[in-house]
Design an enzyme around this catalytic site. Structure first.
Site, mmCIF file in Angstrom:
data_model
loop_
_atom_site.group_PDB
_atom_site.id
_atom_site.type_symbol
_atom_site.label_atom_id
_atom_site.label_comp_id
_atom_site.label_asym_id
_atom_site.label_seq_id
_atom_site.Cartn_x
_atom_site.Cartn_y
_atom_site.Cartn_z
ATOM 1 N N VAL A 1 48.053 18.747 25.282
ATOM 2 C CA VAL A 1 46.998 19.191 24.359
ATOM 3 C C VAL A 1 46.975 18.316 23.102
ATOM 4 O O VAL A 1 45.933 18.130 22.475
ATOM 5 C CB VAL A 1 47.217 20.680 23.990
ATOM 6 N N LYS B 1 38.227 39.042 37.983
ATOM 7 C CA LYS B 1 37.050 38.761 38.850
ATOM 8 C C LYS B 1 35.959 39.819 38.720
ATOM 9 O O LYS B 1 34.783 39.522 38.885
ATOM 10 C CB LYS B 1 37.439 38.588 40.314
ATOM 11 N N GLU C 1 39.215 30.094 35.938
ATOM 12 C CA GLU C 1 39.817 29.508 37.146
ATOM 13 C C GLU C 1 40.630 30.526 37.946
ATOM 14 O O GLU C 1 40.626 30.514 39.173
ATOM 15 C CB GLU C 1 40.722 28.326 36.753
ATOM 16 N N ILE D 1 45.065 28.549 43.032
ATOM 17 C CA ILE D 1 44.363 27.432 43.690
ATOM 18 C C ILE D 1 43.204 26.961 42.822
ATOM 19 O O ILE D 1 42.359 27.767 42.447
ATOM 20 C CB ILE D 1 43.750 27.859 45.045
ATOM 21 N N GLU E 1 48.024 47.815 45.887
ATOM 22 C CA GLU E 1 48.136 48.810 44.824
ATOM 23 C C GLU E 1 48.219 50.210 45.418
ATOM 24 O O GLU E 1 47.957 50.404 46.604
ATOM 25 C CB GLU E 1 46.928 48.694 43.906
ATOM 26 N N ASP F 1 37.308 43.275 46.609
ATOM 27 C CA ASP F 1 37.871 42.168 45.820
ATOM 28 C C ASP F 1 37.350 40.825 46.363
ATOM 29 O O ASP F 1 36.864 39.979 45.600
ATOM 30 C CB ASP F 1 39.409 42.247 45.920
ATOM 31 N N LYS G 1 34.778 37.851 44.704
ATOM 32 C CA LYS G 1 35.197 36.435 44.640
ATOM 33 C C LYS G 1 34.155 35.522 45.299
ATOM 34 O O LYS G 1 33.823 34.468 44.755
ATOM 35 C CB LYS G 1 36.574 36.280 45.279
ATOM 36 N N GLY H 1 49.667 36.748 42.498
ATOM 37 C CA GLY H 1 51.034 36.743 41.968
ATOM 38 C C GLY H 1 51.072 36.268 40.536
ATOM 39 O O GLY H 1 50.188 35.546 40.074
HETATM 40 N N1 HSE Z 1 44.574 41.894 44.834
HETATM 41 C C1 HSE Z 1 44.286 40.492 44.831
HETATM 42 C C2 HSE Z 1 44.826 39.867 46.107
HETATM 43 C C3 HSE Z 1 44.918 39.855 43.630
HETATM 44 O O1 HSE Z 1 45.588 40.512 46.827
HETATM 45 O O2 HSE Z 1 44.473 38.732 46.419
HETATM 46 C C4 HSE Z 1 44.402 38.486 43.313
HETATM 47 O O3 HSE Z 1 43.060 38.501 42.965
#
Ligand code: HSE
Length: 398
Positions: free
Chosen positions: A30, A99, A123, A130, A184, A195, A199, A296
């Protein structure tokens, strides 16, 4: 440069850890240190190395002109949206791993960032560690993206891998994923594909430059899959993966989230466990794939901190991000064509009446037949399959 983190959960604390661990490398990149000044969280963290940074009011950050970079790792649309908006309006750049916020409010927050000559970037919101957002917004801008398919949910990929390798049932593998901290307590967002849906909506918004309404993406999860489906998959020499897909049709995209049966030649066939991968085909580039740790603490925090470096290098300078508020009218996904694997309690003669060239798959199970259809549109499949009375399950082939 002074940094604030909003939300000190798994990812937020990961960001603090990356800032500590890679302090010198980051300062060099930076040109000055990235110094953590505030952590916003309603909870107390006695004994935490960053306990001194904890604040409970987001206005403390808004009102501190020293803070120019903000990380949002709270999750959910509200109050994250209110807080992020206030940060941008106060002239601070923001990166988020959230997200739900990006899928819902991406275009709006980018426009606010532009008005205040700062940046809103994300990102870590897709594919965890990734680099895929930067790839689409910067590296593949010479191409028109024709096709994207992603394994973008680590939890479900872990569960599917386990069901495939060990022949376990869905409920057992879900319990194990919860015990390991992947799934979860309420696993709905992951296992029902919500989810992954958000994305692919984000990725499609980026390549189309317009807002995709994720509620219009047909979405199926993995909760109906059983050990028997995997027996059929094995017989077919295929693997079952939850894919989030986006295909260019005319001037727009047709999206879907669903489990697919992939054969070994498919780019995503070998993606196992919690790993994510996104396959992208550009009209000039051809095929490319981006693979790695999709979830993670540290992988996701790594992407957030990379965003902080980008923001620090582009301080007080809006870097164009093509994602307008106008809604992208998605193409009709009922017109997409697939072959379908179907399990039904109907007889072969009933099946043959509807699906002329059905290929039967025999795995020695009583009271049901399994077959694969010829290539047909989703609309055609829907209209024929409703005429079977005993459908147990069906999975598209990819
Ligand atoms: N719950 C999401 C997954 C976490 O298992 O990919 C990452 O967005």
């Amino acid at each position: 440069m002074k940094v604030a983190i909003m939300g000190y959960g798994t990812i937020g604390s990961g960001v603090a850890e990356v800032l500590d661990t890679n302090k010198e490398a980051l300062a060099e990149r930076v040109g000055e240190p990235l110094e953590l000044k505030y952590i916003l969280d309603l909870r107390d963290f006695p004994g935490d190395p960053h306990e001194d940074c904890l604040v409970k009011e987001y206005q403390t950050i808004v009102n501190d002109d020293e803070v120019s970079l903000v990380v949002e790792t709270m999750g959910g649309v509200e109050p994250a949206f209110t807080f992020v908006k206030a940060m941008l309006e106060a002239g601070k750049s923001v990166t988020t791993s959230n997200k739900a916020l990006v899928a819902d409010k991406g275009a709006e927050l980018i426009a606010i960032a532009q008005q205040h000559n700062v940046n809103f970037i994300f990102e870590a919101a897709v594919g965890g560690g990734i680099p895929i957002i930067r790839v689409l917004r910067a590296c593949l801008t010479g191409d028109v993206i024709e096709d994207m398919a992603g394994i973008v949910n680590g939890t479900t990929n872990y569960m599917l891998t386990k069901m495939e390798k060990e022949g376990c049932e869905y409920e057992d593998v879900l319990k194990e994923a919860q015990a390991k901290g992947y799934a979860e307590k309420d696993p709905t967002a992951d296992v029902e594909g919500y989810d992954a849906c958000r994305k692919i909506a984000i990725l499609t918004s980026l390549v189309a430059g317009k807002q995709v309404n994720y509620e219009k993406i047909p979405t199926e999860g993995i909760s109906k899959l059983t050990a028997v489906d995997f027996k059929y998959a094995k017989k077919l020499n295929r693997s079952i993966k939850l894919l989030a897909t986006s295909k260019r049709v005319d001037d727009t995209y047709a999206c879907r989230v669903a489990p697919y049966l992939l054969d070994e030649s498919h780019t995503l066939f070998h993606v196992q466990d919690v790993f994510n991968a996104v396959y992208v085909r550009g009209n000039m580039l051809g095929d490319s794939m981006y693979y790695g740790a999709g979830a993670g603490k540290l992988p996701t925090a790594s992407a957030v901190v990379a965003d902080l470096v980008f923001l620090a290098r582009n301080s007080k300078k809006y870097v164009p991000l093509e994602w307008k508020s106008a809604e992208l009218e998605l193409a009709d996904s009922d017109k997409l064509e697939y072959r379908y694997f179907v399990r039904t309690k109907d007889s072969k003669s009933d099946v043959d009446k509807l699906f002329a060239s059905a290929e039967y798959i025999d795995i020695d199970i009583d009271n049901e037949v399994g077959f694969v259809t010829a290539m047909m549109t989703e609309a055609d499949f829907k209209s024929k399959s409703v005429m079977l009375n005993g459908i147990i399950n069906y999975i598209r082939l990819a």
